[in-house]
Design a protein around this motif. Sequence first.
Motif, PDB file in Angstrom:
ATOM      1  N   GLY A   1       0.007  -4.759  -6.269  1.00 15.19           N
ATOM      2  CA  GLY A   1       1.318  -4.993  -6.869  1.00 15.19           C
ATOM      3  C   GLY A   1       2.272  -3.840  -6.613  1.00 15.19           C
ATOM      4  O   GLY A   1       3.452  -4.049  -6.288  1.00 15.19           O
ATOM      5  N   LEU A   2       1.745  -2.622  -6.728  1.00 12.08           N
ATOM      6  CA  LEU A   2       2.579  -1.451  -6.436  1.00 12.08           C
ATOM      7  C   LEU A   2       3.002  -1.448  -4.972  1.00 12.08           C
ATOM      8  O   LEU A   2       4.161  -1.145  -4.645  1.00 12.08           O
ATOM      9  CB  LEU A   2       1.808  -0.170  -6.771  1.00 12.08           C
ATOM     10  N   ARG A   3       2.053  -1.778  -4.086  1.00 19.02           N
ATOM     11  CA  ARG A   3       2.397  -1.804  -2.648  1.00 19.02           C
ATOM     12  C   ARG A   3       3.435  -2.880  -2.360  1.00 19.02           C
ATOM     13  O   ARG A   3       4.333  -2.676  -1.539  1.00 19.02           O
ATOM     14  CB  ARG A   3       1.129  -2.045  -1.825  1.00 19.02           C
TER      15      ARG A   3
ATOM     16  N   ILE B   1      -1.709   5.814   1.835  1.00 21.14           N
ATOM     17  CA  ILE B   1      -1.997   5.282   0.499  1.00 21.14           C
ATOM     18  C   ILE B   1      -1.783   3.771   0.427  1.00 21.14           C
ATOM     19  O   ILE B   1      -1.833   3.193  -0.662  1.00 21.14           O
ATOM     20  CB  ILE B   1      -1.120   5.977  -0.565  1.00 21.14           C
ATOM     21  N   MET B   2      -1.561   3.129   1.562  1.00 25.15           N
ATOM     22  CA  MET B   2      -1.325   1.690   1.565  1.00 25.15           C
ATOM     23  C   MET B   2      -2.620   0.898   1.629  1.00 25.15           C
ATOM     24  O   MET B   2      -2.616  -0.330   1.758  1.00 25.15           O
ATOM     25  CB  MET B   2      -0.413   1.294   2.726  1.00 25.15           C
ATOM     26  N   THR B   3      -3.763   1.581   1.561  1.00 19.33           N
ATOM     27  CA  THR B   3      -5.074   0.939   1.464  1.00 19.33           C
ATOM     28  C   THR B   3      -5.898   1.673   0.417  1.00 19.33           C
ATOM     29  O   THR B   3      -5.713   2.872   0.205  1.00 19.33           O
ATOM     30  CB  THR B   3      -5.813   0.970   2.810  1.00 19.33           C
ATOM     31  N   GLY B   4      -6.842   0.933  -0.210  1.00 20.23           N
ATOM     32  CA  GLY B   4      -7.692   1.546  -1.220  1.00 20.23           C
ATOM     33  C   GLY B   4      -7.137   1.362  -2.616  1.00 20.23           C
ATOM     34  O   GLY B   4      -5.984   0.947  -2.817  1.00 20.23           O
ATOM     35  N   SER B   5      -7.993   1.669  -3.605  1.00 23.79           N
ATOM     36  CA  SER B   5      -7.573   1.493  -5.002  1.00 23.79           C
ATOM     37  C   SER B   5      -8.108   2.595  -5.910  1.00 23.79           C
ATOM     38  O   SER B   5      -8.263   2.380  -7.110  1.00 23.79           O
ATOM     39  CB  SER B   5      -8.059   0.128  -5.521  1.00 23.79           C
ATOM     40  N   LYS B   6      -8.419   3.757  -5.347  1.00 23.32           N
ATOM     41  CA  LYS B   6      -8.909   4.847  -6.171  1.00 23.32           C
ATOM     42  C   LYS B   6      -7.774   5.411  -7.028  1.00 23.32           C
ATOM     43  O   LYS B   6      -6.593   5.133  -6.802  1.00 23.32           O
ATOM     44  CB  LYS B   6      -9.509   5.938  -5.288  1.00 23.32           C
ATOM     45  N   ASN B   7      -8.185   6.216  -8.004  1.00 21.80           N
ATOM     46  CA  ASN B   7      -7.198   6.732  -8.956  1.00 21.80           C
ATOM     47  C   ASN B   7      -6.124   7.566  -8.270  1.00 21.80           C
ATOM     48  O   ASN B   7      -4.928   7.436  -8.570  1.00 21.80           O
ATOM     49  CB  ASN B   7      -7.903   7.571 -10.029  1.00 21.80           C
TER      50      ASN B   7
ATOM     51  N   LEU C   1       0.786   5.891  -5.366  1.00 20.35           N
ATOM     52  CA  LEU C   1       1.636   4.708  -5.264  1.00 20.35           C
ATOM     53  C   LEU C   1       2.686   4.683  -6.385  1.00 20.35           C
ATOM     54  O   LEU C   1       3.844   4.306  -6.155  1.00 20.35           O
ATOM     55  CB  LEU C   1       0.779   3.446  -5.328  1.00 20.35           C
ATOM     56  N   LYS C   2       2.280   5.079  -7.578  1.00 17.41           N
ATOM     57  CA  LYS C   2       3.237   5.107  -8.685  1.00 17.41           C
ATOM     58  C   LYS C   2       4.352   6.119  -8.428  1.00 17.41           C
ATOM     59  O   LYS C   2       5.529   5.852  -8.707  1.00 17.41           O
ATOM     60  CB  LYS C   2       2.498   5.448  -9.978  1.00 17.41           C
ATOM     61  N   LEU C   3       3.990   7.263  -7.869  1.00 20.23           N
ATOM     62  CA  LEU C   3       5.012   8.270  -7.564  1.00 20.23           C
ATOM     63  C   LEU C   3       5.994   7.756  -6.523  1.00 20.23           C
ATOM     64  O   LEU C   3       7.214   7.944  -6.641  1.00 20.23           O
ATOM     65  CB  LEU C   3       4.333   9.555  -7.074  1.00 20.23           C
ATOM     66  N   GLU C   4       5.465   7.081  -5.491  1.00 18.78           N
ATOM     67  CA  GLU C   4       6.343   6.543  -4.455  1.00 18.78           C
ATOM     68  C   GLU C   4       7.248   5.463  -5.023  1.00 18.78           C
ATOM     69  O   GLU C   4       8.432   5.379  -4.682  1.00 18.78           O
ATOM     70  CB  GLU C   4       5.488   5.979  -3.309  1.00 18.78           C
TER      71      GLU C   4
ATOM     72  N   GLU D   1      12.525   3.547  -6.943  1.00 25.66           N
ATOM     73  CA  GLU D   1      13.337   2.998  -8.021  1.00 25.66           C
ATOM     74  C   GLU D   1      14.588   3.850  -8.237  1.00 25.66           C
ATOM     75  O   GLU D   1      15.690   3.320  -8.450  1.00 25.66           O
ATOM     76  CB  GLU D   1      12.516   2.916  -9.316  1.00 25.66           C
ATOM     77  N   GLU D   2      14.416   5.146  -8.194  1.00 23.98           N
ATOM     78  CA  GLU D   2      15.580   6.028  -8.325  1.00 23.98           C
ATOM     79  C   GLU D   2      16.548   5.817  -7.165  1.00 23.98           C
ATOM     80  O   GLU D   2      17.773   5.762  -7.352  1.00 23.98           O
ATOM     81  CB  GLU D   2      15.121   7.478  -8.376  1.00 23.98           C
ATOM     82  N   LEU D   3      15.993   5.673  -5.974  1.00 22.83           N
ATOM     83  CA  LEU D   3      16.830   5.439  -4.803  1.00 22.83           C
ATOM     84  C   LEU D   3      17.537   4.091  -4.901  1.00 22.83           C
ATOM     85  O   LEU D   3      18.672   3.925  -4.451  1.00 22.83           O
ATOM     86  CB  LEU D   3      15.979   5.519  -3.535  1.00 22.83           C
TER      87      LEU D   3
END
Length: 563
Positions: free
Chosen positions: A238-240, A263-269, A275-278, A283-285
């Motif tokens: 969902g983030l991606r 970071i466009m693959t995988g689901s580790k913490n 992904l959240k930071l990106e 969102e700011e942009l």
Amino acid sequence: MRRSEVLADESIVCLQKALTHLREIWELIGIPEEQRLQRTEVVKKHIKDLLDRMIAEEESLRERLLKSISICQKELSTLCTELQVKPFQEEKETTVLQLEKDLRTQVELMRKQKKERKQELKLLQEQDQELREILCMPPCDVDSTSVPTLEELNLFRQRVASLRETKESRHKQFVSIKRQIILCMEELEHTPDTSFEKDVVCEDESAFCLSLENIATLQKLLKQLEMKKSQNEAECEGLRAQIRELWDRLQIPEEEREPVAAIMTGSKNKIRNALKLELDRLEELKMQNIKQVIETIRVELAQFWDQCFYSQEQRRAFAPYYSEDYTENLLQLHDAEITRLRNYYDVHKELFEGVQKWEQSWKLFLEFERKASDPSRFTNRGGNLLKEEKERAKLQKTLPKLEEELKAQVEQWEQEHSTAFVVNGQKFMEYVTEQWELHRLEKERAKQERQLKNKRQTETEMLYGSTPRTPNKRPAPASNKSGKVRKMNTTTMSSATPNNSIRPVFGGSVYRSPMSRLPPSGSKSVVTSLCSGKKTTRAAQLRANKENLDLDGSILSEGPSPL
């Protein structure tokens, strides 16, 4: 006579000879009669004692044999009962010695069977107990003092074999689940914290209790880990998806996207956090480029409207689409609408794809219908016409079938949602029926136009004559030839062929019209009927030929155009 009896007789004779020999010796020596009697008594006593001892020994042997027979019979009966076999049948007319031997041999054999059965039972009990301990099953209550029957031993073997198969199956299942649990824990970066998790991951596999409860707990643990993993994967996807969507809306160049590809693959913490930071950065942009984002969403909205077959009224119902006040609230409204439309399309994707397929098939059908009415298609080369006819025939079969399938799907959808399925503002089947009706009306209109055109052409030909399709390359004969009689408006007209060759004058050929022309004035024909038998005058021929000349003196090879 038996040999033993003969030997006994010989023993008596031998004894008599010995006594006779003794008497002769005593006679020669001169032993008195009294001493002879004494000596004879001593001989008798010795012989009697020897025979008595021999008889006593044989009697003792007989007693021992009888006693052994009795003991063997009793033991054999007990063994037959314990082993649950048929009693031993003694042979008739047998001696004591042979009977004792047979009984003793049978007893030894049955003792051996009893020992073997008890040893096998003990071994099976040990295996059963060991397997039950591994499988955490209650012990089996078996009487180890009694001798098992062959059937009982066979059942015991089958039970142990079944336990062994169960143990192998559960161990294999345990190893498989353990491997998946370890992979999930590594993916989730989860450390075993409960005693059960530690037993599963850290302890020796052979020490794990393979009970049904433990297997069920293992499956539950694996399901929990997989669910958590799926949630993480769904969250990361969902983030991606949001990141890709913002990339497209903000038109982020590829060189700026490449550093985030890791970071466009995988689901580790750590990946989820990155992904959240990106996403926060984008969102700011987005808020800084709100107008561009809204315009991009509107393009996507229009695409979904087309895919969902929205009518103009449905599109105009979303008023924010036409607003030019680019605020955060407007962006939120667009985001909510695009999310709603995307979900709506995903839920009914199969139905919309079916409608889209029907639209494409319908357009192709109309194209084939247009080509079928085009006369120029017969001039094609390379087999295109045959190919088109095959595709057209195939489409005529598949299109009604597709409509029936869509009709069933639409009816089911309307029953499930208690609302009408609308395409371009009207019910789908009404839309399909309308398209067929419009097609029928168009065909009827084209048919009427062709009939009107043919009627006008016929009237023109009846008035001015038909146009020759292929010029006659052979020179026309110089002699006059009569034309054929044709009917025009129920009036029979006859004419001679007025258009004779005038090549010497103009240097070309004049072709006869298959139908006589009426004079421009509408008066009587200057050509006399051939039926009268009169000859056509030269002046009449020249007047008729003048109709085929234009003002410049050129020859008209075709009939005049309609007025």
